[in-house]
Scaffold this motif. Structure first.
Motif, PDB file in Angstrom:
ATOM      1  N   LEU A  30       0.963  -1.273   0.076  1.00 30.78           N
ATOM      2  CA  LEU A  30      -0.022   0.129  -0.052  1.00 30.78           C
ATOM      3  C   LEU A  30       0.860   1.286   0.031  1.00 30.78           C
ATOM      4  O   LEU A  30       0.440   2.126  -0.450  1.00 30.78           O
ATOM      5  CB  LEU A  30      -1.094  -0.060   1.155  1.00 30.78           C
ATOM      6  N   ARG A  31       1.902   1.279   0.721  1.00 30.74           N
ATOM      7  CA  ARG A  31       2.887   2.372   0.879  1.00 30.74           C
ATOM      8  C   ARG A  31       3.463   2.849  -0.774  1.00 30.74           C
ATOM      9  O   ARG A  31       3.659   3.871  -1.135  1.00 30.74           O
ATOM     10  CB  ARG A  31       4.043   2.261   1.538  1.00 30.74           C
ATOM     11  N   ARG A  32       3.595   1.787  -1.310  1.00 38.47           N
ATOM     12  CA  ARG A  32       3.994   1.839  -2.644  1.00 38.47           C
ATOM     13  C   ARG A  32       2.979   2.157  -3.770  1.00 38.47           C
ATOM     14  O   ARG A  32       3.047   2.104  -5.066  1.00 38.47           O
ATOM     15  CB  ARG A  32       4.754   0.458  -3.312  1.00 38.47           C
ATOM     16  N   ASN A  33       1.885   2.285  -3.473  1.00 39.14           N
ATOM     17  CA  ASN A  33       0.660   2.434  -4.135  1.00 39.14           C
ATOM     18  C   ASN A  33       0.326   1.311  -5.331  1.00 39.14           C
ATOM     19  O   ASN A  33       0.282   1.662  -6.320  1.00 39.14           O
ATOM     20  CB  ASN A  33       0.890   3.827  -4.783  1.00 39.14           C
ATOM     21  N   LEU A  34       0.707  -0.126  -4.855  1.00 36.92           N
ATOM     22  CA  LEU A  34       0.321  -0.914  -5.791  1.00 36.92           C
ATOM     23  C   LEU A  34      -0.819  -1.849  -5.390  1.00 36.92           C
ATOM     24  O   LEU A  34      -1.154  -1.920  -4.322  1.00 36.92           O
ATOM     25  CB  LEU A  34       1.698  -1.996  -6.046  1.00 36.92           C
ATOM     26  N   SER A  35      -1.462  -2.155  -6.443  1.00 36.58           N
ATOM     27  CA  SER A  35      -2.644  -3.143  -6.484  1.00 36.58           C
ATOM     28  C   SER A  35      -2.280  -4.663  -6.140  1.00 36.58           C
ATOM     29  O   SER A  35      -0.775  -4.964  -6.526  1.00 36.58           O
ATOM     30  CB  SER A  35      -3.569  -3.210  -7.525  1.00 36.58           C
ATOM     31  N   ILE A  36      -2.961  -5.364  -5.770  1.00 34.60           N
ATOM     32  CA  ILE A  36      -2.587  -6.818  -5.446  1.00 34.60           C
ATOM     33  C   ILE A  36      -2.170  -7.404  -6.851  1.00 34.60           C
ATOM     34  O   ILE A  36      -1.189  -7.895  -7.064  1.00 34.60           O
ATOM     35  CB  ILE A  36      -3.872  -7.682  -4.659  1.00 34.60           C
ATOM     36  N   ALA A  37      -3.105  -6.874  -7.900  1.00 41.83           N
ATOM     37  CA  ALA A  37      -2.778  -7.496  -9.180  1.00 41.83           C
ATOM     38  C   ALA A  37      -1.602  -7.266  -9.876  1.00 41.83           C
ATOM     39  O   ALA A  37      -0.627  -7.943 -10.457  1.00 41.83           O
ATOM     40  CB  ALA A  37      -3.832  -6.960 -10.170  1.00 41.83           C
ATOM     41  N   GLN A  38      -0.991  -5.948  -9.332  1.00 43.69           N
ATOM     42  CA  GLN A  38       0.215  -5.290 -10.145  1.00 43.69           C
ATOM     43  C   GLN A  38       1.420  -6.410  -9.276  1.00 43.69           C
ATOM     44  O   GLN A  38       2.401  -6.658 -10.171  1.00 43.69           O
ATOM     45  CB  GLN A  38       0.423  -3.911  -9.728  1.00 43.69           C
ATOM     46  N   VAL A  39       1.216  -6.545  -8.001  1.00 39.21           N
ATOM     47  CA  VAL A  39       2.320  -7.240  -7.247  1.00 39.21           C
ATOM     48  C   VAL A  39       2.293  -8.665  -7.506  1.00 39.21           C
ATOM     49  O   VAL A  39       3.233  -9.165  -8.156  1.00 39.21           O
ATOM     50  CB  VAL A  39       2.108  -7.273  -5.507  1.00 39.21           C
ATOM     51  N   ALA A  40       1.233  -9.175  -8.045  1.00 41.10           N
ATOM     52  CA  ALA A  40       1.038 -10.463  -8.405  1.00 41.10           C
ATOM     53  C   ALA A  40       1.673 -10.689  -9.781  1.00 41.10           C
ATOM     54  O   ALA A  40       2.504 -11.671 -10.120  1.00 41.10           O
ATOM     55  CB  ALA A  40      -0.443 -11.093  -8.491  1.00 41.10           C
ATOM     56  N   GLU A  41       1.594  -9.754 -10.660  1.00 41.10           N
ATOM     57  CA  GLU A  41       2.177 -10.114 -12.039  1.00 41.10           C
ATOM     58  C   GLU A  41       3.715  -9.743 -11.967  1.00 41.10           C
ATOM     59  O   GLU A  41       4.338 -10.578 -12.541  1.00 41.10           O
ATOM     60  CB  GLU A  41       1.557  -8.495 -12.815  1.00 41.10           C
ATOM     61  N   ARG A  42       4.191  -8.876 -11.099  1.00 42.92           N
ATOM     62  CA  ARG A  42       5.675  -8.665 -10.769  1.00 42.92           C
ATOM     63  C   ARG A  42       6.085  -9.838 -10.201  1.00 42.92           C
ATOM     64  O   ARG A  42       7.449 -10.289 -10.432  1.00 42.92           O
ATOM     65  CB  ARG A  42       5.973  -7.404 -10.055  1.00 42.92           C
TER      66      ARG A  42
END
Length: 106
Positions: A30-42
């Protein structure tokens, strides 16, 4: 018949620690303003897996945790696990024998 870990229950203390780790990972995301989907993709895993990590589900493989930490640029944090080992060092010190000096020859 395959071996399943789904029925394995962790001690309450470990469950609480898994939940804390999951919450820390969620806050980092959340601090990095990333969604769960973005983290999952990375991290090349499913959004469901990232969600399970953030909830502290104990059946997620440690390799997936590492990929999620890498996606959040926190992968060096894994090196902090068992780094100090205060108890192990104390036990090691207790088992060390004191060396005695050889007697002086006359």
């Amino acid at each position: 018949m395959t071996k399943s870990t789904m029925g394995t229950k962790l001690p309450r203390k470990l469950e609480q620690k898994m939940q804390i780790v999951g919450e820390q990972i969620r806050l980092a995301r959340l601090r990095r303003n990333l969604s769960i989907a973005q983290v999952a993709e990375r991290a090349t895993c499913s959004p469901l897996t990232v969600s399970r990590i953030e909830k502290g589900v104990p059946t997620v493989a440690i390799g997936i945790y590492l990929r999620v930490l890498y996606a959040l640029q926190l992968d060096d944090d894994i090196l902090l696990l068992a780094k100090e080992d205060t108890m192990g060092k104390a036990l090691q010190d207790l088992s060390l024998k004191k060396r005695e000096r050889a007697s002086k020859k006359e």
